[in-house]
Design a protein around this motif. Structure first.
Motif, PDB file in Angstrom:
ATOM      1  N   VAL A  56       0.841  -1.199   0.000  1.00  0.00           N
ATOM      2  CA  VAL A  56       0.000   0.000   0.000  1.00  0.00           C
ATOM      3  C   VAL A  56       0.879   1.253   0.000  1.00  0.00           C
ATOM      4  O   VAL A  56       0.651   2.199  -0.755  1.00  0.00           O
ATOM      5  CB  VAL A  56      -0.969  -0.003   1.208  1.00  0.00           C
ATOM      6  N   VAL A  57       1.912   1.248   0.841  1.00  0.00           N
ATOM      7  CA  VAL A  57       2.834   2.389   0.915  1.00  0.00           C
ATOM      8  C   VAL A  57       3.522   2.609  -0.434  1.00  0.00           C
ATOM      9  O   VAL A  57       3.616   3.747  -0.912  1.00  0.00           O
ATOM     10  CB  VAL A  57       3.881   2.165   2.032  1.00  0.00           C
ATOM     11  N   LEU A  58       3.984   1.528  -1.050  1.00  0.00           N
ATOM     12  CA  LEU A  58       4.677   1.664  -2.334  1.00  0.00           C
ATOM     13  C   LEU A  58       3.737   2.172  -3.427  1.00  0.00           C
ATOM     14  O   LEU A  58       4.129   2.996  -4.258  1.00  0.00           O
ATOM     15  CB  LEU A  58       5.328   0.341  -2.733  1.00  0.00           C
ATOM     16  N   ARG A  59       2.495   1.718  -3.422  1.00  0.00           N
ATOM     17  CA  ARG A  59       1.512   2.201  -4.401  1.00  0.00           C
ATOM     18  C   ARG A  59       1.197   3.684  -4.183  1.00  0.00           C
ATOM     19  O   ARG A  59       1.114   4.458  -5.130  1.00  0.00           O
ATOM     20  CB  ARG A  59       0.215   1.392  -4.313  1.00  0.00           C
ATOM     21  N   LEU A  60       0.998   4.052  -2.916  1.00  0.00           N
ATOM     22  CA  LEU A  60       0.721   5.463  -2.627  1.00  0.00           C
ATOM     23  C   LEU A  60       1.894   6.353  -3.028  1.00  0.00           C
ATOM     24  O   LEU A  60       1.707   7.433  -3.591  1.00  0.00           O
ATOM     25  CB  LEU A  60       0.409   5.652  -1.145  1.00  0.00           C
ATOM     26  N   GLY A  61       3.097   5.901  -2.738  1.00  0.00           N
ATOM     27  CA  GLY A  61       4.282   6.664  -3.126  1.00  0.00           C
ATOM     28  C   GLY A  61       4.406   6.812  -4.622  1.00  0.00           C
ATOM     29  O   GLY A  61       4.808   7.872  -5.119  1.00  0.00           O
ATOM     30  N   GLU A  62       4.033   5.762  -5.343  1.00  0.00           N
ATOM     31  CA  GLU A  62       4.043   5.826  -6.808  1.00  0.00           C
ATOM     32  C   GLU A  62       2.999   6.825  -7.299  1.00  0.00           C
ATOM     33  O   GLU A  62       3.286   7.666  -8.164  1.00  0.00           O
ATOM     34  CB  GLU A  62       3.766   4.436  -7.378  1.00  0.00           C
ATOM     35  N   ARG A  63       1.789   6.769  -6.736  1.00  0.00           N
ATOM     36  CA  ARG A  63       0.720   7.688  -7.154  1.00  0.00           C
ATOM     37  C   ARG A  63       1.058   9.138  -6.867  1.00  0.00           C
ATOM     38  O   ARG A  63       0.668  10.036  -7.602  1.00  0.00           O
ATOM     39  CB  ARG A  63      -0.589   7.313  -6.460  1.00  0.00           C
ATOM     40  N   ARG A  64       1.750   9.368  -5.761  1.00  0.00           N
ATOM     41  CA  ARG A  64       2.107  10.747  -5.396  1.00  0.00           C
ATOM     42  C   ARG A  64       3.460  11.170  -5.971  1.00  0.00           C
ATOM     43  O   ARG A  64       3.989  12.210  -5.615  1.00  0.00           O
ATOM     44  CB  ARG A  64       2.111  10.884  -3.875  1.00  0.00           C
ATOM     45  N   SER A  65       4.004  10.318  -6.811  1.00  0.00           N
ATOM     46  CA  SER A  65       5.269  10.582  -7.521  1.00  0.00           C
ATOM     47  C   SER A  65       6.467  10.736  -6.577  1.00  0.00           C
ATOM     48  O   SER A  65       7.406  11.461  -6.880  1.00  0.00           O
ATOM     49  CB  SER A  65       5.142  11.820  -8.413  1.00  0.00           C
ATOM     50  N   TYR A  66       6.428  10.033  -5.435  1.00  0.00           N
ATOM     51  CA  TYR A  66       7.612   9.997  -4.574  1.00  0.00           C
ATOM     52  C   TYR A  66       8.677   9.106  -5.212  1.00  0.00           C
ATOM     53  O   TYR A  66       9.858   9.275  -4.977  1.00  0.00           O
ATOM     54  CB  TYR A  66       7.277   9.474  -3.184  1.00  0.00           C
ATOM     55  N   TRP A  67       8.243   8.128  -6.009  1.00  0.00           N
ATOM     56  CA  TRP A  67       9.122   7.269  -6.800  1.00  0.00           C
ATOM     57  C   TRP A  67       8.361   6.871  -8.047  1.00  0.00           C
ATOM     58  O   TRP A  67       7.150   7.041  -8.139  1.00  0.00           O
ATOM     59  CB  TRP A  67       9.596   6.044  -6.017  1.00  0.00           C
ATOM     60  N   SER A  68       9.082   6.322  -9.019  1.00  0.00           N
ATOM     61  CA  SER A  68       8.500   6.120 -10.348  1.00  0.00           C
ATOM     62  C   SER A  68       7.592   4.906 -10.469  1.00  0.00           C
ATOM     63  O   SER A  68       6.688   4.903 -11.303  1.00  0.00           O
ATOM     64  CB  SER A  68       9.619   6.019 -11.392  1.00  0.00           C
ATOM     65  N   ASP A  69       7.807   3.873  -9.688  1.00  0.00           N
ATOM     66  CA  ASP A  69       6.977   2.675  -9.792  1.00  0.00           C
ATOM     67  C   ASP A  69       7.032   1.882  -8.489  1.00  0.00           C
ATOM     68  O   ASP A  69       7.819   2.184  -7.599  1.00  0.00           O
ATOM     69  CB  ASP A  69       7.435   1.800 -10.971  1.00  0.00           C
ATOM     70  N   ARG A  70       6.192   0.838  -8.396  1.00  0.00           N
ATOM     71  CA  ARG A  70       6.099   0.094  -7.139  1.00  0.00           C
ATOM     72  C   ARG A  70       7.353  -0.713  -6.838  1.00  0.00           C
ATOM     73  O   ARG A  70       7.559  -1.140  -5.708  1.00  0.00           O
ATOM     74  CB  ARG A  70       4.863  -0.795  -7.126  1.00  0.00           C
ATOM     75  N   HIS A  71       8.196  -0.938  -7.840  1.00  0.00           N
ATOM     76  CA  HIS A  71       9.454  -1.662  -7.621  1.00  0.00           C
ATOM     77  C   HIS A  71      10.559  -0.735  -7.117  1.00  0.00           C
ATOM     78  O   HIS A  71      11.625  -1.200  -6.752  1.00  0.00           O
ATOM     79  CB  HIS A  71       9.904  -2.375  -8.897  1.00  0.00           C
ATOM     80  N   VAL A  72      10.296   0.556  -7.116  1.00  0.00           N
ATOM     81  CA  VAL A  72      11.231   1.585  -6.634  1.00  0.00           C
ATOM     82  C   VAL A  72      12.625   1.317  -7.208  1.00  0.00           C
ATOM     83  O   VAL A  72      13.555   0.931  -6.516  1.00  0.00           O
ATOM     84  CB  VAL A  72      11.258   1.660  -5.081  1.00  0.00           C
ATOM     85  N   ARG A  73      12.748   1.530  -8.510  1.00  0.00           N
ATOM     86  CA  ARG A  73      13.970   1.164  -9.234  1.00  0.00           C
ATOM     87  C   ARG A  73      15.150   2.104  -9.013  1.00  0.00           C
ATOM     88  O   ARG A  73      16.285   1.704  -9.175  1.00  0.00           O
ATOM     89  CB  ARG A  73      13.672   1.062 -10.718  1.00  0.00           C
ATOM     90  N   GLN A  74      14.887   3.345  -8.635  1.00  0.00           N
ATOM     91  CA  GLN A  74      15.986   4.290  -8.439  1.00  0.00           C
ATOM     92  C   GLN A  74      16.548   4.164  -7.020  1.00  0.00           C
ATOM     93  O   GLN A  74      15.800   4.170  -6.047  1.00  0.00           O
ATOM     94  CB  GLN A  74      15.507   5.721  -8.676  1.00  0.00           C
ATOM     95  N   ARG A  75      17.859   4.076  -6.912  1.00  0.00           N
ATOM     96  CA  ARG A  75      18.498   3.884  -5.607  1.00  0.00           C
ATOM     97  C   ARG A  75      18.135   5.010  -4.639  1.00  0.00           C
ATOM     98  O   ARG A  75      17.820   4.766  -3.477  1.00  0.00           O
ATOM     99  CB  ARG A  75      20.018   3.781  -5.766  1.00  0.00           C
ATOM    100  N   ARG A  76      18.125   6.237  -5.100  1.00  0.00           N
ATOM    101  CA  ARG A  76      17.818   7.366  -4.208  1.00  0.00           C
ATOM    102  C   ARG A  76      16.387   7.280  -3.683  1.00  0.00           C
ATOM    103  O   ARG A  76      16.117   7.659  -2.558  1.00  0.00           O
ATOM    104  CB  ARG A  76      18.083   8.696  -4.907  1.00  0.00           C
TER     105      ARG A  76
END
Length: 194
Positions: A56-76
């Motif tokens: 849920v956290v990863l999906r919300l972060g993706e929707r709010r553009s905190y990261w690009s996708d649910r796999h969180v591909r960028q190290r930063r």
């Protein structure tokens, strides 16, 4: 056409064997083996904190553009998402221990905390495969519970690693290190704590 077919196959493997799916299946299974139906209940509570809430956290972060996708591909981006996922797993671990859950389920989530901590430290310097870490850790737990024959399932981790490399998400070294961290840290922590 074969390259497109390879990419599709890689996505199916990567999505099918993503970390949340391992924990959704493994936690109730570990609970069942340890304590029957009661253990399954503890396993489902563990899955809530190790799989459902992090998803849920990863999906919300993706929707709010905190990261690009649910796999969180960028190290930063992983440096932001990782602690939130870790907090969920630590909370679940504390609840399970505090409520007197089945020891094998407690050991499973505590082992996951250990793996996540090591992965977070590595992430400060380098990107490592969480997919391979969780898969290898899960198989190490299964080998600990059901015997060394589970080591024959190691090619599954290699297949997951191939998918991550094929999709351009990781290098061979990153999937190998992830697999080693999961198998060694997760396997040893689970064996010591259960």
């Amino acid at each position: 056409m074969p390259a497109r077919s390879d990419a599709r196959c890689a996505w199916l493997i990567s999505d099918g064997f993503e970390p949340r799916n391992w924990m959704l299946a493994l936690a109730p299974l570990v609970g069942w083996r340890a304590d029957g139906a009661t253990g399954v209940g503890w396993g489902l509570l563990a899955a809530l904190f190790t799989s459902v809430l992090p998803s849920v956290v990863l999906r919300l972060g993706e929707r709010r553009s905190y990261w690009s996708d649910r796999h969180v591909r960028q190290r930063r981006d992983r440096l932001v998402a990782g602690p939130v996922v870790l907090l969920s797993v630590i909370t679940g671990t504390g609840l399970l221990y505090g409520l007197g859950a089945t020891s094998a389920v407690c050991a499973l989530v505590a082992a996951m905390v250990a793996v996540l901590l090591v992965l977070m430290v590595i992430t400060f310097f380098w990107k490592v495969s969480v997919h391979c870490a969780v898969a290898a850790g899960a198989l190490a737990v299964l080998a600990s519970l059901h015997g060394p024959w589970w080591a024959l399932s190691a090619p599954l981790v290699a297949l997951i690693g191939w998918s991550r490399v094929r999709l351009g998400c990781h290098t061979v070294a990153q999937v190998a290190v992830g697999a080693c961290v999961g198998a060694v840290v997760g396997g040893v922590a689970f064996a010591l704590l259960r």
